[in-house]
Write a protein that holds these residues in place. Structure first.
Motif, PDB file in Angstrom:
ATOM      1  N   LEU A 136     -76.883  83.585  82.294  1.00  0.00           N
ATOM      2  CA  LEU A 136     -76.430  84.961  82.495  1.00  0.00           C
ATOM      3  C   LEU A 136     -75.156  85.002  83.327  1.00  0.00           C
ATOM      4  CD1 LEU A 136     -77.259  87.873  81.826  1.00  0.00           C
ATOM      5  CD2 LEU A 136     -78.481  87.949  83.999  1.00  0.00           C
ATOM      6  N   THR A 137     -75.056  84.097  84.302  1.00  0.00           N
ATOM      7  CA  THR A 137     -73.815  83.985  85.073  1.00  0.00           C
ATOM      8  C   THR A 137     -72.656  83.543  84.191  1.00  0.00           C
ATOM      9  OG1 THR A 137     -75.129  83.374  87.014  1.00  0.00           O
ATOM     10  CG2 THR A 137     -72.773  82.922  87.107  1.00  0.00           C
ATOM     11  N   LEU A 138     -72.935  82.595  83.308  1.00  0.00           N
ATOM     12  CA  LEU A 138     -71.912  82.157  82.361  1.00  0.00           C
ATOM     13  C   LEU A 138     -71.503  83.296  81.435  1.00  0.00           C
ATOM     14  CD1 LEU A 138     -70.212  79.901  81.052  1.00  0.00           C
ATOM     15  CD2 LEU A 138     -72.204  79.347  79.634  1.00  0.00           C
ATOM     16  N   GLU A 139     -72.466  84.088  80.982  1.00  0.00           N
ATOM     17  CA  GLU A 139     -72.168  85.227  80.117  1.00  0.00           C
ATOM     18  C   GLU A 139     -71.325  86.273  80.843  1.00  0.00           C
ATOM     19  OE1 GLU A 139     -72.851  86.215  76.698  1.00  0.00           O
ATOM     20  OE2 GLU A 139     -72.697  84.047  76.843  1.00  0.00           O
ATOM     21  N   PHE A 140     -71.569  86.426  82.127  1.00  0.00           N
ATOM     22  CA  PHE A 140     -70.747  87.340  82.925  1.00  0.00           C
ATOM     23  C   PHE A 140     -69.283  86.893  82.913  1.00  0.00           C
ATOM     24  CE2 PHE A 140     -68.800  88.585  86.946  1.00  0.00           C
ATOM     25  CZ  PHE A 140     -69.046  89.946  86.979  1.00  0.00           C
ATOM     26  N   ALA A 141     -69.065  85.588  83.079  1.00  0.00           N
ATOM     27  CA  ALA A 141     -67.702  85.058  83.039  1.00  0.00           C
ATOM     28  C   ALA A 141     -67.107  85.169  81.647  1.00  0.00           C
ATOM     29  CB  ALA A 141     -67.702  83.603  83.513  1.00  0.00           C
ATOM     30  N   VAL A 142     -67.922  84.891  80.625  1.00  0.00           N
ATOM     31  CA  VAL A 142     -67.437  84.979  79.241  1.00  0.00           C
ATOM     32  C   VAL A 142     -67.032  86.408  78.898  1.00  0.00           C
ATOM     33  CG1 VAL A 142     -68.171  84.791  76.825  1.00  0.00           C
ATOM     34  CG2 VAL A 142     -68.675  82.956  78.433  1.00  0.00           C
ATOM     35  N   SER A 143     -67.764  87.389  79.405  1.00  0.00           N
ATOM     36  CA  SER A 143     -67.436  88.785  79.132  1.00  0.00           C
ATOM     37  C   SER A 143     -66.047  89.135  79.647  1.00  0.00           C
ATOM     38  CB  SER A 143     -68.483  89.698  79.776  1.00  0.00           C
ATOM     39  OG  SER A 143     -69.763  89.441  79.264  1.00  0.00           O
ATOM     40  N   ILE A 144     -65.708  88.646  80.823  1.00  0.00           N
ATOM     41  CA  ILE A 144     -64.384  88.914  81.383  1.00  0.00           C
ATOM     42  C   ILE A 144     -63.319  88.087  80.670  1.00  0.00           C
ATOM     43  CG2 ILE A 144     -63.003  88.846  83.489  1.00  0.00           C
ATOM     44  CD1 ILE A 144     -65.571  89.214  85.073  1.00  0.00           C
ATOM     45  N   ILE A 145     -63.626  86.830  80.392  1.00  0.00           N
ATOM     46  CA  ILE A 145     -62.645  85.943  79.759  1.00  0.00           C
ATOM     47  C   ILE A 145     -62.298  86.419  78.355  1.00  0.00           C
ATOM     48  CG2 ILE A 145     -62.305  83.606  78.861  1.00  0.00           C
ATOM     49  CD1 ILE A 145     -63.924  82.588  81.254  1.00  0.00           C
ATOM     50  N   GLN A 146     -63.300  86.833  77.588  1.00  0.00           N
ATOM     51  CA  GLN A 146     -63.031  87.280  76.223  1.00  0.00           C
ATOM     52  C   GLN A 146     -62.225  88.576  76.200  1.00  0.00           C
ATOM     53  OE1 GLN A 146     -63.465  85.599  73.393  1.00  0.00           O
ATOM     54  NE2 GLN A 146     -64.108  83.956  74.764  1.00  0.00           N
ATOM     55  N   ALA A 147     -62.473  89.463  77.149  1.00  0.00           N
ATOM     56  CA  ALA A 147     -61.641  90.661  77.253  1.00  0.00           C
ATOM     57  C   ALA A 147     -60.200  90.288  77.603  1.00  0.00           C
ATOM     58  CB  ALA A 147     -62.211  91.605  78.300  1.00  0.00           C
ATOM     59  N   TYR A 148     -60.039  89.295  78.472  1.00  0.00           N
ATOM     60  CA  TYR A 148     -58.711  88.818  78.839  1.00  0.00           C
ATOM     61  C   TYR A 148     -58.012  88.169  77.652  1.00  0.00           C
ATOM     62  CZ  TYR A 148     -55.171  85.995  81.219  1.00  0.00           C
ATOM     63  OH  TYR A 148     -53.982  85.406  81.609  1.00  0.00           O
ATOM     64  N   VAL A 149     -58.738  87.340  76.905  1.00  0.00           N
ATOM     65  CA  VAL A 149     -58.150  86.663  75.746  1.00  0.00           C
ATOM     66  C   VAL A 149     -57.733  87.682  74.684  1.00  0.00           C
ATOM     67  CG1 VAL A 149     -58.673  85.116  73.822  1.00  0.00           C
ATOM     68  CG2 VAL A 149     -59.352  84.483  76.133  1.00  0.00           C
ATOM     69  N   PHE A 150     -58.585  88.656  74.417  1.00  0.00           N
ATOM     70  CA  PHE A 150     -58.267  89.675  73.410  1.00  0.00           C
ATOM     71  C   PHE A 150     -57.007  90.448  73.796  1.00  0.00           C
ATOM     72  CE2 PHE A 150     -58.496  93.584  71.095  1.00  0.00           C
ATOM     73  CZ  PHE A 150     -59.171  93.301  69.915  1.00  0.00           C
ATOM     74  N   SER A 151     -56.928  90.883  75.044  1.00  0.00           N
ATOM     75  CA  SER A 151     -55.776  91.675  75.481  1.00  0.00           C
ATOM     76  C   SER A 151     -54.508  90.824  75.575  1.00  0.00           C
ATOM     77  CB  SER A 151     -56.072  92.331  76.827  1.00  0.00           C
ATOM     78  OG  SER A 151     -56.446  91.365  77.790  1.00  0.00           O
ATOM     79  N   ILE A 152     -54.644  89.563  75.992  1.00  0.00           N
ATOM     80  CA  ILE A 152     -53.467  88.692  76.082  1.00  0.00           C
ATOM     81  C   ILE A 152     -52.908  88.402  74.692  1.00  0.00           C
ATOM     82  CG2 ILE A 152     -52.789  86.294  76.538  1.00  0.00           C
ATOM     83  CD1 ILE A 152     -52.658  87.970  78.996  1.00  0.00           C
ATOM     84  N   LEU A 153     -53.770  88.082  73.735  1.00  0.00           N
ATOM     85  CA  LEU A 153     -53.299  87.820  72.372  1.00  0.00           C
ATOM     86  C   LEU A 153     -52.674  89.064  71.760  1.00  0.00           C
ATOM     87  CD1 LEU A 153     -56.159  85.564  70.934  1.00  0.00           C
ATOM     88  CD2 LEU A 153     -53.863  84.878  71.622  1.00  0.00           C
ATOM     89  N   THR A 154     -53.254  90.217  72.019  1.00  0.00           N
ATOM     90  CA  THR A 154     -52.671  91.463  71.524  1.00  0.00           C
ATOM     91  C   THR A 154     -51.288  91.692  72.131  1.00  0.00           C
ATOM     92  OG1 THR A 154     -54.906  92.385  71.359  1.00  0.00           O
ATOM     93  CG2 THR A 154     -53.077  93.914  71.204  1.00  0.00           C
ATOM     94  N   THR A 155     -51.142  91.376  73.414  1.00  0.00           N
ATOM     95  CA  THR A 155     -49.841  91.510  74.063  1.00  0.00           C
ATOM     96  C   THR A 155     -48.825  90.539  73.481  1.00  0.00           C
ATOM     97  OG1 THR A 155     -51.024  92.092  76.104  1.00  0.00           O
ATOM     98  CG2 THR A 155     -48.697  91.582  76.298  1.00  0.00           C
ATOM     99  N   LEU A 156     -49.259  89.326  73.164  1.00  0.00           N
ATOM    100  CA  LEU A 156     -48.354  88.354  72.549  1.00  0.00           C
ATOM    101  C   LEU A 156     -47.916  88.806  71.166  1.00  0.00           C
ATOM    102  CD1 LEU A 156     -50.061  84.992  73.585  1.00  0.00           C
ATOM    103  CD2 LEU A 156     -47.924  85.917  74.444  1.00  0.00           C
ATOM    104  N   TYR A 157     -48.819  89.372  70.396  1.00  0.00           N
ATOM    105  CA  TYR A 157     -48.444  89.890  69.079  1.00  0.00           C
ATOM    106  C   TYR A 157     -47.448  91.048  69.218  1.00  0.00           C
ATOM    107  CZ  TYR A 157     -52.551  87.256  67.546  1.00  0.00           C
ATOM    108  OH  TYR A 157     -53.473  86.273  67.299  1.00  0.00           O
ATOM    109  N   TYR A 158     -47.635  91.847  70.254  1.00  0.00           N
ATOM    110  CA  TYR A 158     -46.715  92.958  70.503  1.00  0.00           C
ATOM    111  C   TYR A 158     -45.339  92.447  70.914  1.00  0.00           C
ATOM    112  CZ  TYR A 158     -44.693  96.941  72.973  1.00  0.00           C
ATOM    113  OH  TYR A 158     -43.845  97.920  73.424  1.00  0.00           O
ATOM    114  N   SER A 159     -45.312  91.389  71.747  1.00  0.00           N
ATOM    115  CA  SER A 159     -44.031  90.869  72.211  1.00  0.00           C
ATOM    116  C   SER A 159     -43.227  90.218  71.082  1.00  0.00           C
ATOM    117  CB  SER A 159     -44.263  89.867  73.341  1.00  0.00           C
ATOM    118  OG  SER A 159     -44.986  88.741  72.885  1.00  0.00           O
TER     119      SER A 159
END
Length: 223
Positions: A197-220
């Motif tokens: 569950l602790t790992l899932e907590f980290a994954v939840s934040i990391i996946q949101a970060y990855v999604f937004s970062i990749l979207t920003t790269l596509y925008y750039s």
């Protein structure tokens, strides 16, 4: 057993007309700040938003789109809150569905493509061909780059959905096996579930970060 296992991700499991999707908009009901002096939670929240703003500002690399980092920061917060809400018992995990993730990635990708082809058509054509590429390989490179560009919204959606489903399935499988275990093994199982569950907590934040970062790269890329 697999049908019953995956029923935990079914929006209509508990009622004919399910209201499970309303969990995706619960964060909009959070009240504004009423205190003059911010609390520690507000300080942490503001620090997180500022860090994401600085991260997105570096990736965009354009002063003509001031304020665009606010959109990507909001996207990060929205996905992260949905991922974290899904970790609580009896709360529907909307980010584990392609209907949710594809509804985020596809409109963003389409808007970026329209912006790029309308505003920077020459740049978009040049982006299909890598620099210093052999002339004989140009047709194949154009096909490869076009294909990789088209599947971007699908890869964004599948990446987020698969990571959310995987952790929830592991937690469900481990929880279903607890009835047949002894006391010592049950204590070991609970410890493993807490770590997962602790790992899932980290994954939840990391996946949101990855999604937004990749979207920003596509925008750039279209600027």
């Amino acid at each position: 057993m697999m049908a019953n296992l995956f029923n935990s991700f079914d929006p209509s499991t508990y009622s004919t007309f399910s209201l499970n999707w309303t969990s995706s908009i619960l964060m909009f009901s959070i009240p504004s700040l009423y205190w003059v002096i911010p609390s520690r939670w507000n300080v942490v929240w503001i620090s997180l938003i500022s860090a994401m703003h600085n991260e997105f500002k570096i990736l965009i690399k354009s002063n003509s789109f001031k304020g665009s980092t606010l959109f990507f920061t909001s996207l990060f917060i929205f996905i992260m809150m949905n991922n974290l809400l899904g970790l609580f018992p009896y709360i529907f995990t909307s980010s584990s569905h392609m209907a949710f993730t594809l509804a985020l990635s596809l409109p963003l990708w389409l808007s970026f493509m329209l912006l790029g082809w309308i505003k920077n058509s020459i740049h978009m054509f040049a982006h299909l061909v890598p620099q210093s590429a052999p002339s004989a390989l140009l047709p194949f490179l154009v096909i490869i780059e076009t294909t990789s560009n088209i599947i971007r919204p699908g890869t964004l959606a599948i990446r987020l959905t698969a990571n959310m489903i995987a952790g929830h399935l592991l937690l469900t499988l481990m929880g279903n096996s607890g009835n047949s275990l002894s006391t010592s093994l049950l204590a070991l199982l609970i410890t493993a579930q807490i770590l997962l569950l602790t790992l899932e907590f980290a994954v939840s934040i990391i996946q949101a970060y990855v999604f937004s970062i990749l979207t920003t790269l596509y925008y750039s890329e279209v600027n």
